[in-house]
Design a protein around this motif. Structure first.
Motif, mmCIF file in Angstrom:
data_model
loop_
_atom_site.group_PDB
_atom_site.id
_atom_site.type_symbol
_atom_site.label_atom_id
_atom_site.label_comp_id
_atom_site.label_asym_id
_atom_site.label_seq_id
_atom_site.Cartn_x
_atom_site.Cartn_y
_atom_site.Cartn_z
ATOM 1 N N UNK A 14 4.052 -6.431 2.894
ATOM 2 C CA UNK A 14 2.907 -5.763 3.506
ATOM 3 C C UNK A 14 2.217 -4.864 2.483
ATOM 4 N N UNK A 15 3.027 -4.180 1.696
ATOM 5 C CA UNK A 15 2.427 -3.315 0.688
ATOM 6 C C UNK A 15 1.576 -4.096 -0.287
ATOM 7 N N UNK A 16 2.084 -5.230 -0.652
ATOM 8 C CA UNK A 16 1.324 -6.043 -1.599
ATOM 9 C C UNK A 16 0.023 -6.575 -1.008
ATOM 10 N N UNK A 17 -0.018 -6.585 0.314
ATOM 11 C CA UNK A 17 -1.227 -7.071 0.974
ATOM 12 C C UNK A 17 -2.385 -6.067 0.874
ATOM 13 N N UNK A 18 -2.045 -4.809 0.664
ATOM 14 C CA UNK A 18 -3.057 -3.745 0.758
ATOM 15 C C UNK A 18 -4.299 -3.992 -0.099
ATOM 16 N N UNK A 19 -4.133 -4.264 -1.394
ATOM 17 C CA UNK A 19 -5.355 -4.430 -2.189
ATOM 18 C C UNK A 19 -6.251 -5.544 -1.644
ATOM 19 N N UNK A 20 -5.624 -6.582 -1.197
ATOM 20 C CA UNK A 20 -6.373 -7.709 -0.634
ATOM 21 C C UNK A 20 -7.123 -7.306 0.637
ATOM 22 N N UNK A 21 -6.467 -6.533 1.461
ATOM 23 C CA UNK A 21 -7.090 -6.092 2.706
ATOM 24 C C UNK A 21 -8.350 -5.276 2.404
ATOM 25 N N UNK A 22 -8.235 -4.414 1.417
ATOM 26 C CA UNK A 22 -9.389 -3.575 1.059
ATOM 27 C C UNK A 22 -10.525 -4.445 0.537
ATOM 28 N N UNK A 23 -10.182 -5.352 -0.381
ATOM 29 C CA UNK A 23 -11.224 -6.159 -1.023
ATOM 30 C C UNK A 23 -11.807 -7.200 -0.069
ATOM 31 N N UNK A 24 -10.935 -7.893 0.633
ATOM 32 C CA UNK A 24 -11.388 -9.073 1.360
ATOM 33 C C UNK A 24 -11.676 -8.830 2.833
ATOM 34 N N UNK A 25 -10.920 -7.900 3.423
ATOM 35 C CA UNK A 25 -11.084 -7.711 4.862
ATOM 36 C C UNK A 25 -12.016 -6.557 5.191
ATOM 37 N N UNK A 26 -12.350 -5.757 4.179
ATOM 38 C CA UNK A 26 -13.230 -4.638 4.468
ATOM 39 C C UNK A 26 -12.550 -3.559 5.306
ATOM 40 N N UNK A 27 -11.266 -3.450 5.165
ATOM 41 C CA UNK A 27 -10.516 -2.394 5.857
ATOM 42 C C UNK A 27 -9.867 -1.527 4.789
ATOM 43 N N UNK A 28 -10.172 -0.243 4.790
ATOM 44 C CA UNK A 28 -9.749 0.596 3.669
ATOM 45 C C UNK A 28 -9.019 1.859 4.100
ATOM 46 N N UNK A 29 -8.502 1.824 5.310
ATOM 47 C CA UNK A 29 -7.659 2.979 5.659
ATOM 48 C C UNK A 29 -6.440 2.502 6.412
ATOM 49 N N UNK A 30 -5.348 3.139 6.090
ATOM 50 C CA UNK A 30 -4.050 2.692 6.567
ATOM 51 C C UNK A 30 -3.330 3.876 7.178
ATOM 52 N N UNK A 31 -2.888 3.658 8.397
ATOM 53 C CA UNK A 31 -2.211 4.755 9.075
ATOM 54 C C UNK A 31 -0.709 4.532 9.066
ATOM 55 N N UNK A 32 -0.037 5.596 8.748
ATOM 56 C CA UNK A 32 1.403 5.524 8.650
ATOM 57 C C UNK A 32 1.983 6.582 9.577
ATOM 58 N N UNK A 33 3.045 6.252 10.240
ATOM 59 C CA UNK A 33 3.631 7.152 11.229
ATOM 60 C C UNK A 33 4.855 7.873 10.702
#
Lengths: 463, 463, 463, 463
Positions: C133-152
């Motif tokens: 999942x962590x490795x997915x983050x850069x891709x999510x920002x670049x490709x999905x247009x989602x740039x904030x991640x909430x952690x509990x």
């Protein structure tokens, strides 16, 4: 032939020991597991604490204020102190405009000499800090044995000094091995607020408090600290009442500064709502700084426990409700400031502090005696139960109860702000330099037998 | 027939008295102006201070760590301690996964029994805090006489516990009258940083420090405090090294919490630049938390003086450079953590603290002995020179100089992080329960004569 | 042909201008003293403020929670939002164990696509932060247009992550130009307290609050900040409720850190006493963190004014009292957490903030819209009334009154925690990208016409 | 026929828009995607930022000081300001003993009227705050359009006022809708230190700094804040230089107080070591408060970014080294205080702030213009690029470099404390109310064309 206090638990600022105490002449010569009776006088202390006589670092006896004079003089005041377990006081010699510091001290010797039943030293409360007076300071420390000087940041057009004076006093005192004390309230602000309140017809006692906001105390405390910081001088802040001032002291201590704060019993057990008592009774509680919102009490207790507040004084300054407090019946600003607190200082701290688990027994001794001796150059002669120290000793009965009342107290004043409060734990026997001066409610002291104590120089690492 | 220490100045955490001390059997029976010679053994203390034997609240003797075991065992470690004026230690019994706390204590008794030349008690360093172990706590306090439990917030996948465990331990310990200690560094963060550094080929000793930032210590300290606050439990924070952690403790004390901090000599006189020493010498200084930027030293001194830090331990944990520290020659994370500090703890504090005017003599005694005894349930048996207390006494010569060196120290280790430092003021004679065990550089103690000390329960107002 | 908003006072986060606004297509093309009518549609805004449509940075629509699903889905939720002047939301896509972040986003697109009547973007609420999942983050920002991640940091054994995960997420997100959000409560502590309360039979709703003390929020907030500090990452703290947490954020900002705090209307106008309402009504107020002692409200207001709190969200998460909240009728821990707040977020801030002189109009706009756009990568497309920005505009009537009630609100839920409260100042007309979607109480929007907004990267100097 | 600024990026304190700006007469009438050329004058701003003309809230032009008068008068001073992108200044009218405030303002009008090339308003710098002067305040606000009053806590026996005066001024000003500014240094302390230094023969320029310690600034700042707190008045603290003062302001803001701090470029890029320059060059840097230790710069930057410091002024006060600064060749206390900073204020903040990523473009505009307009009652006429606002506009070229030098600057003074510093980003074209007054290094302004600006009342929520 000496005296043996037998069977008690000796408490100092750091120790607790089941031990007998042998007194010869005026001093303690041994603390031992068992001191043989020999031909000594025996005092039984079984079930009791054997603690150093209290040192009240803040009293005003036989002091003129606002056209009157305190109800208690040196005889009644020190007698009441003794009843409360206090065997030394540091009283404020009032220096007045045009006078020398030396003559203020001389005047105070005159008040005390024939009347004091316990020992005492002096602070000088500087009334007019001019060039000549400043130059007197080193001499006062060396020759008069007075090493603490109080400067007022309040009482505009009267005792209040400007910052230049405070700053120069701090430097000079520090160079001379003396300690500067401040009454920290911003007198300029208070003066405006008082005039304004009176102009609006607000004359009742509670306006005394409302015109002296805690921010004005916080401000002056922070200012004095900064001046001491620049001057590289130690500082003692009298009667800290509120979070604003207490936190400023904690901030200073975090910066490593030798800043010491004192609080008093009234700020721990009375509060602003006492000014809302009906009629003129509220006048009993008129003192400066005034009583604060109750929330401040927790702050003060926390700091007494943690050591961020270092000393515990009474600020004894008694006036009769009849005839004295009444001077301000129609103008709160004319009510003489102060209350009778010298007698119950230790009992109130013990009851609300030790009994309620807020402070340890050692801290109780430190606050009521040891620290005060150290801060004002009286240690180790005073402030502890130890070999070579004066045999000023209280046999404290933790199981005896007392209800405080003006009817039964020993101060010469018609009111008591702690009226009706119960305390558990009282002084049973009080010795001054080896002599019993109070025992089971009876007084055996002699006016004039109290001795003047020369204060030694005071260092930055006093505590 | 007893022993008289004559002519010295007795210093306790609050008092200073010119007095003789009479010892009978193992305890002090009198402190007196003059104790007649009678048939007592006389020890001359003229010109010296007579202080309570030091109590080192933080030692690791004969402890396995990272595939090796500390260079000093109970014989050499306690012998060196004695040379340094320390007469009691509280050592960490290491509990390991799957084991009971009781067996850890038993194992530690085994290490100490025949070897200790001074007295000792134990903390348990909890290695695996599961349900069963938690339930053991009340029993350990009552039956084993061990009342402090150390929990690790660092050393991920090894000793580190989660917050639930820490929180539950705090509650349980507090209910049982025990004190919880924390090693406060955020192990999760450190673990990431260490792996990353190694992955980047950063293997030199200085990366030990660079992967353990002060913020990680500040964070964990603040967290432990909040957990203790919610749990209404007292807390002891071992080896405070930096402003971030020290200020968190001060904040807690301001809120009135019973939170106590300890620091160690290495954090006062060594600093980060020691990791920049050439070659592998830097490995000598690898300890956790690591040495910090020099600016932190002032912060620590200020808090030692003001009382915001309460205790002073050595964190003794010695490893030879040869063969032990070298395990990490190519990987800083494999360097065994710790340094030999048990011997010079008191001298370094005296020299840099008392001689340089940073702390008073009383505070020196409080930090090296009295407070530690109070915090860990050994007072008043230990921690003071007072009637009824064990006659653990150091005759401290303020005028003798020593140059610290691995060549001359008494620890069984080939290096000393204080190598070449000079101190003024050293223990001349050391007594353990009335027996001289060190005198003028000669050792007279006996392995196995040290006694185990049962710790009493520990209250919130310990200090 | 465009649209002209005429005669209003345009308010941005910094400006106030009497100006007309010309909209062509979906965007503002001119702000001018006077825009001629030409063939434009005219909207009269005389006497009203023309402000950017609100951006709610914190909503939970159509979200499963504790065996049920929020009462409002994307149609009813966004419709209510529009009624309240909000034209964009950032909703939390819930990632669950074993899933990819991308599929969580895809699922959320599915919920929103046909139903949203206003624009939206997503945060991902990370349910299981493993390596993949962590490795997915850069891709999510670049490709999905989602740039904030909430952690509990709360919800132990469920959403809660450990510090390693939080720390690594902070670093990775920061490197990718994304912002990490934390739900900051110490889940370990809460878990213990909840179990304990239930074991003692404390099942009523108020125990929800009593088992989530403010110290647990303060702790987690301070911890997240320290981790972000070490990671050199910006941080966003959702739903700040209390002094403990808010002061931690202020401390961070003093150290110069890019730490941003959000609060919500419920923490400004409701308080702990709501949990003492009779019967099960208190369940309406069950949310996490819980409502706090009223004294915290002043702290929050001060920080909204001074800018130490940066954002204002609703934390919309609606559940019916009947059938949903009732799941916890006999166990407070089973009450679904959350309340319906999306509709009245702006009105409550306006009424209690602007009308009562606590914040300026500019600050009102900044908090409800501009800052949120900047913090979440939507600016300048959203968050302002300016040339080139989407014509998301609210014509705000400062003189109209509304009484909040579940009877009249537009959320699909049977309760309202602001029931009966009056506000002055409401949205009269609401435009989304140039189209009127609400006007004088009538709704003209179309489900599915809301567009997904790709978030841009988020810098440290966003504000 | 108007003017169109085409192709630039318009930056306000909150927005960024690619837009043309249409000016008609003296004001902006439209900000639009595209303004047709029509018969307008076109100014190309491609590749540039279009920002509001700077507002310098702190200048001293044509001001007598210490027996001389500033090197720059209103012609040269405002011309240099214009070159630096500043289109309005708020200059300090100096009120002197025995004078009325009105006549001070009249005198200043006389200095400015025929010379100013940019717009201006006044603060009154109160030289003697007596009863009569205080009563003038409401009239000055209403009739003279001057709504800010500066009071000095330094310059003993000269400008310095006592706390009563400051407190009363705060109340009166607040009631009149005016803002009080303080020069916050403790003049009493400084006076003692200066006299002492001189008595010891310490006459070099660096003693200016050594006799004005940061603690004296911190003290006065904290005091002014407490007085404002009691008076319930807003407060503006000029030229904040150090952590001690800046933290006091942050503390105030945490308590929710409307306290605003200003800093200046010299405190961000110069430091105490400039006083150690050889010869008399150090005199260039003599200003009050003095330059501080470099560590303070980070504190100031952090607070500029976070908004805890609100304003950015130059404190322009120029004196020639030859003939003027030389007055203090043998006595630092005779060196006229001040430096020429009006011209490079904005460039220095841009270069070190925006270019180095410390602050955003929006914050740059807020600090150099918008906030200053809001705080001093000039908004929205000044301080923004918005419809209805004066067309005071700077076309800022972010790619042009400048090396600061007294050889090339436009101030009428023989020295520059930023000598040799390079900045990237300069004003290319400057418009005052629609007229180009500077373009590509050429000056087109006219002495006397600058207009006086009446200040509106100033509220607590100005920012």
């Amino acid at each position: 032939m000496g005296t043996v206090i037998r069977g008690g638990t000796v408490i100092t600022a750091s120790d607790i020991q089941r031990a007998d105490v042998l007194i010869e002449g005026e001093v303690v010569v041994a603390v031992a597991k068992h001191v043989p009776a020999a031909d000594h006088k025996l005092i039984d202390a079984t079930g009791c604490y054997v603690i150093p006589g209290g040192i009240d670092p803040h009293t005003h006896l036989d002091m003129p204020f606002g056209g009157t004079v305190t109800a208690d003089d040196w005889r009644t005041g020190t007698t009441a102190a003794a009843y409360g377990g206090t065997t030394s006081i540091v009283d404020f010699a009032l220096h007045t405009k045009g006078d020398t510091l030396a003559s203020a001290i001389m005047e105070w010797h005159g008040k005390a000499d024939d009347k004091a039943v316990i020992d005492y030293s002096f602070h000088v409360m500087v009334g007019d800090m001019n060039e000549q007076v400043m130059n007197e300071i080193p001499h006062i420390v060396e020759d008069e044995g007075v090493a603490s000087f109080k400067v007022f940041m309040a009482y505009k057009n009267n005792l209040q000094v400007d910052d230049e004076t405070l700053f120069r006093t701090l430097r000079l005192a520090s160079d001379s091995g003396a300690l500067v004390q401040v009454h920290a309230e911003n007198g300029d602000v208070i003066d405006v607020l008082v005039k304004e309140a009176l102009a609006q017809g607000h004359v009742e006692p509670k306006y005394h408090a409302l015109t002296r906001p805690p921010e004005a105390e916080g401000e002056a405390t922070a200012r004095a600290i900064r001046l001491a910081e620049i001057a590289r001088a130690p500082l003692y802040v009298v009667h800290v009442t509120c979070a604003e001032a207490a936190e400023a002291i904690s901030d200073a201590r975090r910066r490593g500064l030798p800043v010491f704060g004192e609080t008093c019993p009234q700020y721990l057990v009375c509060d602003y709502t006492d000014y809302e008592r009906p009629g003129f009774e509220a006048a009993k509680y008129v003192m400066s700084p005034p009583l604060r919102d109750k929330s401040n009490q927790t702050v003060l207790w926390n700091k007494l426990r943690s050591g961020e507040l270092s000393a515990f004084g009474s600020d004894q300054c008694s006036f009769n409700l009849k005839g004295q407090k009444e001077l301000g019946l129609r103008d709160f600003s004319k009510i003489p400031n102060g209350s009778p607190t010298i007698e119950h200082r230790m009992m109130l701290l013990y009851h609300h502090g030790v009994n309620e688990g807020r402070i340890s027994l050692n801290r109780f001794v430190a606050l009521t005696s040891t620290n005060n001796a150290k801060l004002f150059g009286l240690f180790p002669r005073k402030g502890t139960v130890a070999v070579g120290s004066d045999a000023d000793i209280v046999i404290w009965d933790p199981n005896q109860e007392l209800t405080i009342s003006a009817e039964t107290h020993h101060m010469n004043v018609d009111n008591n702000i702690f009226e009706g409060m119960k305390v558990n734990g009282v002084p049973r026997t009080v010795l001054l330099r080896g002599e019993v001066i109070v025992d089971k409610g009876e007084f055996y002291g002699t006016p004039g037998s109290g001795k003047f104590l020369r204060a030694g120089k005071i260092g930055r690492n006093a505590l």
